[in-house]
Design a protein around this motif. Structure first.
Motif, PDB file in Angstrom:
ATOM      1  N   ALA A 167     -36.106  10.739  45.916  1.00  0.00           N
ATOM      2  CA  ALA A 167     -37.433  11.458  46.444  1.00  0.00           C
ATOM      3  C   ALA A 167     -38.713  11.326  45.576  1.00  0.00           C
ATOM      4  N   VAL A 168     -38.536  11.632  44.292  1.00  0.00           N
ATOM      5  CA  VAL A 168     -39.632  11.410  43.248  1.00  0.00           C
ATOM      6  C   VAL A 168     -40.236  10.149  43.397  1.00  0.00           C
ATOM      7  N   THR A 169     -39.361   9.081  43.301  1.00  0.00           N
ATOM      8  CA  THR A 169     -39.626   7.522  43.522  1.00  0.00           C
ATOM      9  C   THR A 169     -40.648   7.448  44.666  1.00  0.00           C
ATOM     10  N   ALA A 170     -40.206   7.978  45.846  1.00  0.00           N
ATOM     11  CA  ALA A 170     -40.891   7.585  47.218  1.00  0.00           C
ATOM     12  C   ALA A 170     -42.137   8.387  47.017  1.00  0.00           C
ATOM     13  N   LEU A 171     -42.232   9.474  46.522  1.00  0.00           N
ATOM     14  CA  LEU A 171     -43.711  10.055  46.275  1.00  0.00           C
ATOM     15  C   LEU A 171     -44.519   9.335  45.550  1.00  0.00           C
ATOM     16  N   ILE A 172     -44.086   8.958  44.559  1.00  0.00           N
ATOM     17  CA  ILE A 172     -44.982   7.970  43.360  1.00  0.00           C
ATOM     18  C   ILE A 172     -45.218   6.612  44.273  1.00  0.00           C
ATOM     19  N   LEU A 173     -44.436   6.186  45.209  1.00  0.00           N
ATOM     20  CA  LEU A 173     -44.472   4.947  45.830  1.00  0.00           C
ATOM     21  C   LEU A 173     -45.714   5.238  46.792  1.00  0.00           C
ATOM     22  N   LEU A 174     -45.659   6.379  47.529  1.00  0.00           N
ATOM     23  CA  LEU A 174     -46.821   6.682  48.485  1.00  0.00           C
ATOM     24  C   LEU A 174     -48.092   6.617  47.623  1.00  0.00           C
ATOM     25  N   ILE A 175     -47.901   7.372  46.614  1.00  0.00           N
ATOM     26  CA  ILE A 175     -49.272   7.655  45.615  1.00  0.00           C
ATOM     27  C   ILE A 175     -49.869   6.068  45.298  1.00  0.00           C
ATOM     28  N   SER A 176     -48.957   5.338  44.874  1.00  0.00           N
ATOM     29  CA  SER A 176     -49.329   3.958  44.440  1.00  0.00           C
ATOM     30  C   SER A 176     -50.075   3.281  45.748  1.00  0.00           C
ATOM     31  N   LEU A 177     -49.458   3.188  46.778  1.00  0.00           N
ATOM     32  CA  LEU A 177     -49.918   2.719  48.013  1.00  0.00           C
ATOM     33  C   LEU A 177     -51.420   2.966  48.269  1.00  0.00           C
ATOM     34  N   VAL A 178     -51.405   4.537  48.223  1.00  0.00           N
ATOM     35  CA  VAL A 178     -53.014   4.951  48.812  1.00  0.00           C
ATOM     36  C   VAL A 178     -53.775   4.461  47.513  1.00  0.00           C
ATOM     37  N   SER A 179     -53.515   4.486  46.620  1.00  0.00           N
ATOM     38  CA  SER A 179     -54.421   4.298  45.167  1.00  0.00           C
ATOM     39  C   SER A 179     -54.773   2.768  44.943  1.00  0.00           C
ATOM     40  N   GLY A 180     -53.776   1.939  45.562  1.00  0.00           N
ATOM     41  CA  GLY A 180     -53.996   0.226  45.366  1.00  0.00           C
ATOM     42  C   GLY A 180     -53.358   0.001  43.837  1.00  0.00           C
ATOM     43  N   ALA A 181     -52.355   0.499  43.542  1.00  0.00           N
ATOM     44  CA  ALA A 181     -51.763   0.225  42.166  1.00  0.00           C
ATOM     45  C   ALA A 181     -50.721  -0.632  42.647  1.00  0.00           C
ATOM     46  N   PHE A 183     -48.827  -3.039  41.337  1.00  0.00           N
ATOM     47  CA  PHE A 183     -47.976  -3.407  40.440  1.00  0.00           C
ATOM     48  C   PHE A 183     -46.764  -2.009  40.210  1.00  0.00           C
ATOM     49  N   SER A 184     -47.258  -1.072  40.301  1.00  0.00           N
ATOM     50  CA  SER A 184     -46.382   0.331  40.426  1.00  0.00           C
ATOM     51  C   SER A 184     -45.857   0.368  41.781  1.00  0.00           C
ATOM     52  N   PHE A 185     -46.432  -0.241  42.771  1.00  0.00           N
ATOM     53  CA  PHE A 185     -45.975   0.031  44.084  1.00  0.00           C
ATOM     54  C   PHE A 185     -44.748  -0.983  44.040  1.00  0.00           C
ATOM     55  N   LEU A 186     -44.769  -1.940  43.392  1.00  0.00           N
ATOM     56  CA  LEU A 186     -43.594  -3.109  43.645  1.00  0.00           C
ATOM     57  C   LEU A 186     -42.266  -2.552  42.629  1.00  0.00           C
ATOM     58  N   ILE A 187     -42.741  -2.036  41.583  1.00  0.00           N
ATOM     59  CA  ILE A 187     -41.809  -1.337  40.576  1.00  0.00           C
ATOM     60  C   ILE A 187     -40.987  -0.183  41.275  1.00  0.00           C
ATOM     61  N   ASN A 188     -41.833   0.705  41.606  1.00  0.00           N
ATOM     62  CA  ASN A 188     -41.257   1.676  42.325  1.00  0.00           C
ATOM     63  C   ASN A 188     -40.679   1.571  43.497  1.00  0.00           C
ATOM     64  N   GLY A 189     -41.051   0.431  44.388  1.00  0.00           N
ATOM     65  CA  GLY A 189     -40.066   0.121  45.412  1.00  0.00           C
ATOM     66  C   GLY A 189     -38.817  -0.265  45.234  1.00  0.00           C
ATOM     67  N   ALA A 190     -38.756  -1.191  44.182  1.00  0.00           N
ATOM     68  CA  ALA A 190     -37.249  -1.598  43.749  1.00  0.00           C
ATOM     69  C   ALA A 190     -36.513  -0.762  43.458  1.00  0.00           C
ATOM     70  N   LEU A 191     -37.032   0.420  42.524  1.00  0.00           N
ATOM     71  CA  LEU A 191     -36.222   1.554  42.204  1.00  0.00           C
ATOM     72  C   LEU A 191     -35.949   2.628  43.291  1.00  0.00           C
ATOM     73  N   LEU A 192     -36.832   2.470  44.104  1.00  0.00           N
ATOM     74  CA  LEU A 192     -36.346   3.258  45.537  1.00  0.00           C
ATOM     75  C   LEU A 192     -35.187   2.641  46.100  1.00  0.00           C
ATOM     76  N   VAL A 193     -35.241   1.460  46.247  1.00  0.00           N
ATOM     77  CA  VAL A 193     -34.065   0.765  46.968  1.00  0.00           C
ATOM     78  C   VAL A 193     -32.581   1.041  46.030  1.00  0.00           C
ATOM     79  N   LEU A 194     -32.633   0.931  44.803  1.00  0.00           N
ATOM     80  CA  LEU A 194     -31.740   1.138  43.877  1.00  0.00           C
ATOM     81  C   LEU A 194     -31.276   2.626  44.085  1.00  0.00           C
ATOM     82  N   TYR A 195     -32.107   3.588  43.913  1.00  0.00           N
ATOM     83  CA  TYR A 195     -31.656   4.851  43.898  1.00  0.00           C
ATOM     84  C   TYR A 195     -31.103   5.177  45.305  1.00  0.00           C
ATOM     85  N   ALA A 196     -31.776   4.635  46.261  1.00  0.00           N
ATOM     86  CA  ALA A 196     -31.054   5.236  47.619  1.00  0.00           C
ATOM     87  C   ALA A 196     -29.717   4.462  47.928  1.00  0.00           C
ATOM     88  N   THR A 197     -29.692   3.423  47.390  1.00  0.00           N
ATOM     89  CA  THR A 197     -28.509   2.604  47.547  1.00  0.00           C
ATOM     90  C   THR A 197     -27.238   3.421  46.905  1.00  0.00           C
TER      91      THR A 197
END
Length: 307
Positions: A167-181, A183-197
């Motif tokens: 849940a926290v990683t999904a929130l950070i992923l959304l913030i990274s997408l809105v802010s245009g970061a 690199f952070s978006f890719l890193i947190n996207g991979a972590l979200l997949v790992l945590y959800a799995t």
């Protein structure tokens, strides 16, 4: 098509030709395998390698004892438990490896920079990562036992932690997408997949343990024995009596009774009941029922028999 033998009949077998084994005639030369529910205890069954695809043996530090190796009673359930327990342990090890490696690198950087506060903070992060791995391993090894301090299960806590991480990683992923970061978006996207799995596989393992009543935190008592009602007891006795009567009737010979039209003889002052005439042409039988008297007259004594 006939199959010709290499050795003619009634001829001695050459010394270099092996003698046929007794199991060749039964299994075609194949060695029978053991029962899959209780196979030979090997490291691949009783221990799970934390590195996928490698059987490191039970003495390796990267091999964890599988507490669910012989928990189920059917082959299908056992295969599900073995698969899910291996996936959960390997995902827990992968999460710990990523977290500890990253934080250890940051710890070295902060030590070189002399930032004592960040060093202490990342040391705590590393300790927490190792503790989460320990919780997951203990949850699988001991079938989700409860903590000594509370009723929370090890595996249930492990599952809840990764739900929070996802849940926290999904929130950070959304913030990274809105802010245009990106690199952070890719890193947190991979972590979200790992945590959800990890959370998904843990949830499936918890469901399997609960369905098989193997969850040490949620052990279900056996269903209570329902007391027999009075009506059910009467029905049971009635059915037993009927069965006994039917068995006795089947054992006795059947009586020869004629059901010809009844014959009766009516005499004045006596009401009679006619019965069927016996076989053999015997005289009809007249059974007196009650004397007939006029209204208001005294009742006469019953007639014992009528000739």
């Amino acid at each position: 098509m006939a199959v010709l033998s290499a050795t003619p009949p009634n001829q001695p077998r050459p010394p270099n030709q092996p003698r046929p084994d007794a199991r060749d005639a039964e299994t075609g030369g194949a060695i029978p395998t053991a029962n899959p529910l209780h196979p030979v205890q090997t490291s691949a069954l009783t221990h799970v390698s934390l590195i996928p695809g490698l059987d490191l043996g039970q003495n390796s530090i990267f091999s964890v004892e599988n507490g669910l190796a012989d928990a189920a009673t059917t082959e299908e359930d056992q295969m599900v438990l073995n698969t899910l327990s291996a996936k959960v342990l390997q995902l827990a090890a992968l999460n710990a490896l990523i977290a500890v490696s990253f934080r250890l690198a940051m710890l070295v950087i902060f030590v070189n920079q002399g930032k004592d506060g960040e060093v202490a903070l990342y040391a705590v992060y590393i300790t927490l990562s190792i503790s989460i791995l320990f919780i997951g391993i203990q949850g699988v090894r001991k079938r989700n036992p409860s903590f000594p301090c509370c009723a929370c299960g090890y595996l249930s806590t492990f599952y809840a932690i990764y739900i929070v991480f996802a849940a926290v990683t999904a929130l950070i992923l959304l913030i990274s997408l809105v802010s245009g970061a990106w690199f952070s978006f890719l890193i947190n996207g991979a972590l979200l997949v790992l945590y959800a799995t990890t959370a998904d596989r843990t949830r499936r393992l918890l469901d399997a343990l609960y369905d098989l009543n193997l969850d040490q935190t949620n052990v279900r008592p056996p269903p209570p024995v329902r007391e027999q009602t009075e009506l059910e007891a009467w029905r049971e006795r009635h059915e037993a009596h009927r069965a006994a009567v039917a068995a006795e009737a089947a054992r006795l010979p059947q009586a020869e009774v004629s059901f010809d039209p009844p014959l009766a003889r009516v005499e004045p002052g006596v009401a009679v009941e006619a019965v069927p005439a016996p076989v053999g042409g015997a005289a009809p039988v007249v059974v007196p029922v009650a004397p007939m008297a006029a209204p208001g007259a005294p009742t006469a004594a019953p007639v014992a028999s009528v000739a």
